[in-house]
Design an enzyme around this catalytic site. Structure first.
Site, mmCIF file in Angstrom:
data_model
loop_
_atom_site.group_PDB
_atom_site.id
_atom_site.type_symbol
_atom_site.label_atom_id
_atom_site.label_comp_id
_atom_site.label_asym_id
_atom_site.label_seq_id
_atom_site.Cartn_x
_atom_site.Cartn_y
_atom_site.Cartn_z
ATOM 1 N N ASP A 49 0.836 -1.195 0.000
ATOM 2 C CA ASP A 49 0.000 0.000 0.000
ATOM 3 C C ASP A 49 0.872 1.247 0.000
ATOM 4 O O ASP A 49 1.947 1.254 0.618
ATOM 5 C CB ASP A 49 -0.902 -0.015 1.242
ATOM 6 C CG ASP A 49 -2.011 1.026 1.162
ATOM 7 O OD1 ASP A 49 -2.328 1.474 0.036
ATOM 8 O OD2 ASP A 49 -2.547 1.395 2.212
ATOM 9 N N ARG A 97 0.211 7.595 -2.627
ATOM 10 C CA ARG A 97 0.694 8.600 -1.674
ATOM 11 C C ARG A 97 2.165 8.919 -1.897
ATOM 12 O O ARG A 97 2.604 10.057 -1.745
ATOM 13 C CB ARG A 97 0.449 8.122 -0.247
ATOM 14 C CG ARG A 97 -0.892 8.564 0.311
ATOM 15 C CD ARG A 97 -1.209 7.848 1.603
ATOM 16 N NE ARG A 97 -1.625 6.476 1.357
ATOM 17 C CZ ARG A 97 -1.844 5.593 2.314
ATOM 18 N NH1 ARG A 97 -1.643 5.927 3.568
ATOM 19 N NH2 ARG A 97 -2.244 4.379 2.024
ATOM 20 N N SER A 157 -6.664 -5.658 -6.092
ATOM 21 C CA SER A 157 -7.872 -6.163 -5.451
ATOM 22 C C SER A 157 -9.075 -6.088 -6.376
ATOM 23 O O SER A 157 -9.114 -5.288 -7.322
ATOM 24 C CB SER A 157 -8.161 -5.385 -4.162
ATOM 25 O OG SER A 157 -8.685 -4.103 -4.464
ATOM 26 N N GLU A 197 -11.885 -4.914 -5.518
ATOM 27 C CA GLU A 197 -12.473 -3.598 -5.289
ATOM 28 C C GLU A 197 -11.773 -2.529 -6.132
ATOM 29 O O GLU A 197 -12.401 -1.620 -6.653
ATOM 30 C CB GLU A 197 -12.402 -3.232 -3.808
ATOM 31 C CG GLU A 197 -13.330 -4.045 -2.920
ATOM 32 C CD GLU A 197 -12.789 -5.444 -2.622
ATOM 33 O OE1 GLU A 197 -11.614 -5.725 -2.956
ATOM 34 O OE2 GLU A 197 -13.550 -6.257 -2.068
ATOM 35 N N ASN A 198 -10.434 -2.647 -6.258
ATOM 36 C CA ASN A 198 -9.698 -1.691 -7.082
ATOM 37 C C ASN A 198 -10.172 -1.720 -8.520
ATOM 38 O O ASN A 198 -10.243 -0.692 -9.190
ATOM 39 C CB ASN A 198 -8.193 -1.991 -7.033
ATOM 40 C CG ASN A 198 -7.554 -1.484 -5.758
ATOM 41 O OD1 ASN A 198 -8.149 -0.707 -5.028
ATOM 42 N ND2 ASN A 198 -6.340 -1.940 -5.505
ATOM 43 N N ARG A 223 -11.210 2.115 -9.203
ATOM 44 C CA ARG A 223 -10.198 2.970 -9.826
ATOM 45 C C ARG A 223 -10.672 3.470 -11.192
ATOM 46 O O ARG A 223 -11.461 2.801 -11.871
ATOM 47 C CB ARG A 223 -8.890 2.188 -10.022
ATOM 48 C CG ARG A 223 -8.140 1.855 -8.754
ATOM 49 C CD ARG A 223 -6.814 1.206 -9.110
ATOM 50 N NE ARG A 223 -6.142 0.646 -7.958
ATOM 51 C CZ ARG A 223 -5.304 1.307 -7.172
ATOM 52 N NH1 ARG A 223 -5.049 2.586 -7.433
ATOM 53 N NH2 ARG A 223 -4.723 0.720 -6.151
ATOM 54 N N GLU A 263 0.475 -13.448 12.583
ATOM 55 C CA GLU A 263 1.029 -12.259 13.225
ATOM 56 C C GLU A 263 1.026 -11.109 12.224
ATOM 57 O O GLU A 263 1.364 -11.292 11.053
ATOM 58 C CB GLU A 263 2.456 -12.529 13.708
ATOM 59 C CG GLU A 263 2.552 -13.617 14.770
ATOM 60 C CD GLU A 263 1.881 -13.215 16.076
ATOM 61 O OE1 GLU A 263 1.950 -12.031 16.447
ATOM 62 O OE2 GLU A 263 1.290 -14.102 16.723
#
Length: 270
Positions: free
Chosen positions: A34, A38, A79, A81-82, A86, A222
């Site tokens: 991710d 940004r 993904s 969803e992307n 997008r 984890e």
């Protein structure tokens, strides 16, 4: 097992590796990559340049995984969803970038004894991309080192829907009785049936969410979150996450061994 290539690690990577217990390395590391957008935005660059830099990070991390003999590495690349959210121009660019990544890196995968696989609804991807994916898988299928799995057009909820559809078909064909369905039956219908569940999940960019990734498989995984954006992530940062992983006491939903040995804890955590 393939011969150790730890000597090929960078000096910075070797410094961290020397602090690790090689007998306790995770068998399967999964990463939510991710922060590409940004990363570009912070530099006043176009988003596609962030994606390009992110593709470079993939190969750096894959090669470090190979050098430490990590059996399984799964990357959340694209993904479901992307695909829906997008802009179409960005989705098209990502598909071209995927094809270019496979074309340009198969030789490096073979040099590093890496084989590539995919999970997700890949049949919905463009035909030319699927052809390139199949070609890369065929070119690396004889490799015996790290298995790199790219999650493409993937969503964990859609994976469970597909698994339940498979189970329903077995019930309809009377190959499986409804009352006899077990967790193992669900497991064998997942996209990941051929691999172990992740021991360690890494998420970059500091976001504290799972984003519909491997929901079934990470029940006892984890989790390590770093503020570092994916285009700045390298193999040394994966080794830092593994060092943190080794400092933990995995409990698998119960108490630690030390606590379980205390008087009065016979029933707690069951």
């Amino acid at each position: 097992m393939q011969a150790s290539r730890v000597h090929e690690l960078s000096p910075e990577e070797q410094a961290i590796y020397r602090r690790l217990d090689p007998s306790r390395l995770p068998q399967h590391v999964a990463i939510i990559m991710d922060g590409n957008g940004r990363w570009a935005g912070k530099r006043s660059l176009k988003r596609f340049l962030g994606h390009q830099q992110g593709a470079e990070s993939v190969q750096f991390v894959v090669e470090t995984a190979s050098r430490i003999n990590l059996p399984w590495l799964t990357l959340y690349a694209f993904s479901l969803e992307n695909n829906l959210r997008r802009p179409k121009t960005e989705v098209n660019f990502l598909m071209r970038l995927l094809g270019a990544y496979l074309s340009n890196n198969v030789k490096r995968m073979n040099d590093n004894n890496v084989r590539i696989r995919y999970i997700g609804r890949t049949d919905e991807l463009p035909h030319e991309v699927r052809e390139r994916m199949e070609w890369a898988a065929e070119q690396t299928q004889q490799n015996t080192g790290t298995t790199l799995t790219l999650a493409l057009n993937y969503g964990a909820r859609s994976e469970l829907v597909d698994a339940f559809r498979g189970l329903c078909q077995e019930v309809q064909r009377k190959e499986l009785a409804l009352e006899h369905i077990t967790e193992q039956d669900i497991q064998r219908h997942l996209y990941t049936a051929h691999m172990p569940d992740p021991d360690l999940l890494i998420r970059t960019s500091g976001e504290m969410r799972i984003s519909n990734f491997l929901l079934w498989q990470i029940a006892y995984t984890e989790i390590f979150v770093t503020d570092r954006l994916w285009p700045d992530f390298r193999g040394v940062h994966m080794l830092e996450a593994i060092e943190n992983y080794q400092s933990r006491n995995r409990r698998y939903g119960g108490l630690s061994d030390d606590l379980q040995s205390l008087p009065g804890n016979e029933l707690v955590g069951r």
